[in-house]
Design a protein around this motif. Sequence first.
Motif, PDB file in Angstrom:
ATOM      1  N   VAL A  43       0.819  -1.207  -0.149  1.00 32.89           N
ATOM      2  CA  VAL A  43      -0.077  -0.105   0.104  1.00 32.89           C
ATOM      3  C   VAL A  43       1.017   1.285  -0.173  1.00 32.89           C
ATOM      4  CG1 VAL A  43      -1.834   1.260   1.219  1.00 32.89           C
ATOM      5  CG2 VAL A  43      -2.018  -1.400   1.090  1.00 32.89           C
ATOM      6  N   SER A  44       1.724   1.200   0.726  1.00 34.24           N
ATOM      7  CA  SER A  44       2.654   2.422   0.895  1.00 34.24           C
ATOM      8  C   SER A  44       3.448   2.731  -0.436  1.00 34.24           C
ATOM      9  CB  SER A  44       3.921   2.151   1.816  1.00 34.24           C
ATOM     10  OG  SER A  44       4.693   3.333   2.141  1.00 34.24           O
ATOM     11  N   GLY A  45       4.048   1.640  -1.183  1.00 32.60           N
ATOM     12  CA  GLY A  45       4.321   1.908  -2.584  1.00 32.60           C
ATOM     13  C   GLY A  45       3.655   2.418  -3.592  1.00 32.60           C
ATOM     14  N   LEU A  46       2.178   2.000  -3.313  1.00 32.54           N
ATOM     15  CA  LEU A  46       1.117   2.163  -4.284  1.00 32.54           C
ATOM     16  C   LEU A  46       0.908   3.907  -4.207  1.00 32.54           C
ATOM     17  CD1 LEU A  46      -1.276  -0.592  -4.561  1.00 32.54           C
ATOM     18  CD2 LEU A  46       0.090   0.215  -6.391  1.00 32.54           C
ATOM     19  N   ILE A  47       0.839   4.422  -2.796  1.00 35.79           N
ATOM     20  CA  ILE A  47       0.509   5.528  -2.622  1.00 35.79           C
ATOM     21  C   ILE A  47       1.662   6.647  -2.954  1.00 35.79           C
ATOM     22  CG2 ILE A  47       0.041   7.177  -0.728  1.00 35.79           C
ATOM     23  CD1 ILE A  47      -1.836   5.142   0.615  1.00 35.79           C
ATOM     24  N   ASP A  48       2.864   5.990  -2.437  1.00 33.86           N
ATOM     25  CA  ASP A  48       4.118   6.589  -3.071  1.00 33.86           C
ATOM     26  C   ASP A  48       4.102   6.868  -4.682  1.00 33.86           C
ATOM     27  OD1 ASP A  48       6.424   8.036  -2.434  1.00 33.86           O
ATOM     28  OD2 ASP A  48       7.478   6.315  -3.113  1.00 33.86           O
ATOM     29  N   LEU A  59     -10.147  12.942   0.301  1.00 32.88           N
ATOM     30  CA  LEU A  59     -10.377  12.711   1.959  1.00 32.88           C
ATOM     31  C   LEU A  59     -10.107  13.697   2.668  1.00 32.88           C
ATOM     32  CD1 LEU A  59      -9.333   8.886   1.579  1.00 32.88           C
ATOM     33  CD2 LEU A  59     -11.673   9.605   1.901  1.00 32.88           C
ATOM     34  N   THR A  60      -8.813  14.409   2.360  1.00 35.28           N
ATOM     35  CA  THR A  60      -8.338  15.456   3.021  1.00 35.28           C
ATOM     36  C   THR A  60      -9.510  16.604   3.116  1.00 35.28           C
ATOM     37  OG1 THR A  60      -6.073  15.192   2.462  1.00 35.28           O
ATOM     38  CG2 THR A  60      -6.535  17.278   3.453  1.00 35.28           C
ATOM     39  N   SER A  61     -10.145  16.893   2.220  1.00 33.44           N
ATOM     40  CA  SER A  61     -11.079  17.654   2.050  1.00 33.44           C
ATOM     41  C   SER A  61     -12.312  17.487   2.936  1.00 33.44           C
ATOM     42  CB  SER A  61     -11.802  18.164   0.508  1.00 33.44           C
ATOM     43  OG  SER A  61     -12.474  16.952   0.101  1.00 33.44           O
ATOM     44  N   GLN A  62     -12.437  16.054   3.140  1.00 36.07           N
ATOM     45  CA  GLN A  62     -13.643  15.568   4.195  1.00 36.07           C
ATOM     46  C   GLN A  62     -13.161  15.599   5.663  1.00 36.07           C
ATOM     47  OE1 GLN A  62     -14.590  11.695   2.659  1.00 36.07           O
ATOM     48  NE2 GLN A  62     -14.896  12.418   0.714  1.00 36.07           N
ATOM     49  N   GLY A  63     -12.024  16.198   5.965  1.00 34.96           N
ATOM     50  CA  GLY A  63     -11.389  16.251   7.301  1.00 34.96           C
ATOM     51  C   GLY A  63     -10.758  15.155   7.669  1.00 34.96           C
ATOM     52  N   ASN A  67      -4.049   8.669   9.260  1.00 37.79           N
ATOM     53  CA  ASN A  67      -4.328   7.088   9.539  1.00 37.79           C
ATOM     54  C   ASN A  67      -5.509   6.601   8.872  1.00 37.79           C
ATOM     55  OD1 ASN A  67      -3.522   4.782  11.178  1.00 37.79           O
ATOM     56  ND2 ASN A  67      -5.856   5.219  12.018  1.00 37.79           N
ATOM     57  N   ASP A  68      -6.643   7.528   8.947  1.00 39.34           N
ATOM     58  CA  ASP A  68      -7.918   7.261   8.406  1.00 39.34           C
ATOM     59  C   ASP A  68      -7.792   6.927   6.891  1.00 39.34           C
ATOM     60  OD1 ASP A  68      -9.436   7.110  10.667  1.00 39.34           O
ATOM     61  OD2 ASP A  68     -10.117   9.311  10.488  1.00 39.34           O
ATOM     62  N   ILE A  69      -6.934   8.056   6.148  1.00 39.20           N
ATOM     63  CA  ILE A  69      -6.745   7.984   4.788  1.00 39.20           C
ATOM     64  C   ILE A  69      -6.136   6.687   4.179  1.00 39.20           C
ATOM     65  CG2 ILE A  69      -5.278   9.260   2.991  1.00 39.20           C
ATOM     66  CD1 ILE A  69      -6.267  11.757   4.166  1.00 39.20           C
ATOM     67  N   ALA A  70      -5.043   6.353   5.316  1.00 37.88           N
ATOM     68  CA  ALA A  70      -4.317   5.161   4.843  1.00 37.88           C
ATOM     69  C   ALA A  70      -5.337   3.814   4.793  1.00 37.88           C
ATOM     70  CB  ALA A  70      -3.240   4.788   5.866  1.00 37.88           C
ATOM     71  N   TRP A  71      -6.051   3.757   5.660  1.00 35.53           N
ATOM     72  CA  TRP A  71      -7.094   2.510   5.762  1.00 35.53           C
ATOM     73  C   TRP A  71      -8.197   2.535   4.802  1.00 35.53           C
ATOM     74  CZ3 TRP A  71      -4.933  -1.415   7.380  1.00 35.53           C
ATOM     75  CH2 TRP A  71      -3.913  -1.411   8.368  1.00 35.53           C
ATOM     76  N   ILE A  72      -8.488   3.909   4.426  1.00 33.10           N
ATOM     77  CA  ILE A  72      -9.732   4.017   3.385  1.00 33.10           C
ATOM     78  C   ILE A  72      -9.246   3.349   2.205  1.00 33.10           C
ATOM     79  CG2 ILE A  72     -11.327   5.655   2.281  1.00 33.10           C
ATOM     80  CD1 ILE A  72     -11.412   7.052   4.999  1.00 33.10           C
ATOM     81  N   ILE A  73      -7.945   4.113   1.823  1.00 32.81           N
ATOM     82  CA  ILE A  73      -7.510   3.660   0.520  1.00 32.81           C
ATOM     83  C   ILE A  73      -7.185   2.040   0.333  1.00 32.81           C
ATOM     84  CG2 ILE A  73      -5.294   4.114  -0.798  1.00 32.81           C
ATOM     85  CD1 ILE A  73      -5.491   6.875  -0.309  1.00 32.81           C
ATOM     86  N   ASP A  75      -8.678  -0.144   2.005  1.00 29.09           N
ATOM     87  CA  ASP A  75     -10.058  -0.801   1.822  1.00 29.09           C
ATOM     88  C   ASP A  75     -10.389  -0.604   0.250  1.00 29.09           C
ATOM     89  OD1 ASP A  75     -12.449  -1.976   2.533  1.00 29.09           O
ATOM     90  OD2 ASP A  75     -13.498  -0.062   2.491  1.00 29.09           O
ATOM     91  N   ARG A  76     -10.275   0.550  -0.068  1.00 30.76           N
ATOM     92  CA  ARG A  76     -10.731   0.743  -1.365  1.00 30.76           C
ATOM     93  C   ARG A  76     -10.018  -0.321  -2.437  1.00 30.76           C
ATOM     94  NH1 ARG A  76     -11.277   7.089  -2.373  1.00 30.76           N
ATOM     95  NH2 ARG A  76     -13.271   7.394  -0.847  1.00 30.76           N
ATOM     96  N   LEU A  77      -8.679  -0.583  -2.337  1.00 26.85           N
ATOM     97  CA  LEU A  77      -8.021  -1.184  -3.291  1.00 26.85           C
ATOM     98  C   LEU A  77      -8.343  -2.572  -2.971  1.00 26.85           C
ATOM     99  CD1 LEU A  77      -4.442   0.682  -2.919  1.00 26.85           C
ATOM    100  CD2 LEU A  77      -5.981   0.920  -5.052  1.00 26.85           C
ATOM    101  N   VAL A  78      -8.344  -2.979  -1.684  1.00 26.15           N
ATOM    102  CA  VAL A  78      -8.437  -4.579  -1.494  1.00 26.15           C
ATOM    103  C   VAL A  78     -10.104  -4.845  -2.174  1.00 26.15           C
ATOM    104  CG1 VAL A  78      -9.039  -6.193   0.100  1.00 26.15           C
ATOM    105  CG2 VAL A  78      -7.167  -4.707   0.376  1.00 26.15           C
ATOM    106  N   GLN A  79     -11.119  -3.989  -2.084  1.00 28.00           N
ATOM    107  CA  GLN A  79     -12.417  -4.055  -2.549  1.00 28.00           C
ATOM    108  C   GLN A  79     -12.437  -4.146  -3.927  1.00 28.00           C
ATOM    109  OE1 GLN A  79     -15.253  -4.939  -0.565  1.00 28.00           O
ATOM    110  NE2 GLN A  79     -15.719  -5.559  -2.694  1.00 28.00           N
ATOM    111  N   ARG A  80     -11.444  -3.359  -4.672  1.00 25.46           N
ATOM    112  CA  ARG A  80     -11.546  -3.316  -6.296  1.00 25.46           C
ATOM    113  C   ARG A  80     -10.859  -4.651  -6.547  1.00 25.46           C
ATOM    114  NH1 ARG A  80      -8.739  -3.838 -10.573  1.00 25.46           N
ATOM    115  NH2 ARG A  80      -9.252  -2.597 -12.302  1.00 25.46           N
TER     116      ARG A  80
END
Length: 348
Positions: A43-48, A59-63, A67-73, A75-80
């Motif tokens: 996940v770190s490599g993909l975000i990098d 997600l930043t605009s949603q406040g 940590n939340d952003i890391a796990w939401i992303i 979750d999205r990638l795993v779900q895809r």
Amino acid sequence: MTTPIESLIQTGTKVWLDSIDPQLVDSNFKLGVSGATSNPVIVSGLIDSGKFDEWIEELTSQGKDANDIAWIITDRLVQRAQDVFMPVWERTEGNDGYVSFELDPLLEDPDRDMPHEERVKHYIELGKYWGLGRPNRMIKVPATRAGIDALEELCAAGITLNVTLCFTMRQYHAAREAVWRGAQRRDSLDGFKSVYSIFVSRVDVYTEKHLPDLSDAAQGQLGIVNAKNIWKDNADFWADKNLKLQQELIFASTGTKLPSDPPWKYVAAFAGDGIETNPPKTNDQVQESGKSFERQIDQMPPQEVLDELQAKVDYADLEKVLMEEGIAKFADPQKALLSLIESKKAAV
């Protein structure tokens, strides 16, 4: 013409991808790969890579915090990836087609020094949160003391488990017994599926460093021998349980670390049964090899090699060293990931 990966699958091996990169998931699915795994390093490599900066901005605009952003992303990638492999899961009635989701590696971070019972509690809470209601998602729990102590409750709750960071027969037995206790608390065993990720190449890196006096014939063989011994034990244990689904080993860390080894060394060694979760590069190299694979899972090195390994290997030390390294390999990238997201948030 049968491709190398197709020939591997025809031996009885399930091939999974050690990545949830959407492009790689799609391309490997077309090759016959039937599942995937994820971890913080991936996940770190993909975000990098910058491919998901728009998600971070959203997600930043949603406040959301880092940590939340890391796990939401995650979750999205795993779900895809789950969506890609869902047809496999449906066709095999739950025996294949899974994607693994790793729980927070910072639960084991030595710097946090979290009390044991608190770790167990968090594993159970997070496992249920990320696992329930997602039929072809496996929840990855490490074979640490706290991870193993969480397995029974998670399995009893209906979570499909991938016990990871397993290096020794002791860890495997402790994990399997906990999972089986949990399974027997379920109303039905029809949907019960569990896998145990036995790490391979890291074991051979250990012997290179800590057992340099091994003979040339034995050096580089412990990873294979150890995993095959656990595979046999696993097969024997489940043989009389009359379960609908297979309880399998995952042969993990199958990318070779030594330039002198052919890239398909471990891929060939475990052909015939279980699941091989291969790095993208390894799958590419296997596919380019032109090789046709045959069953080798139940073949061992010569007896003198087995005797030498039995005499010289201290499995307690091996487990201690590799678990410390393994926890660091997960915790450090998670910290780096959070730091990376913070820097990207600041640039929004």
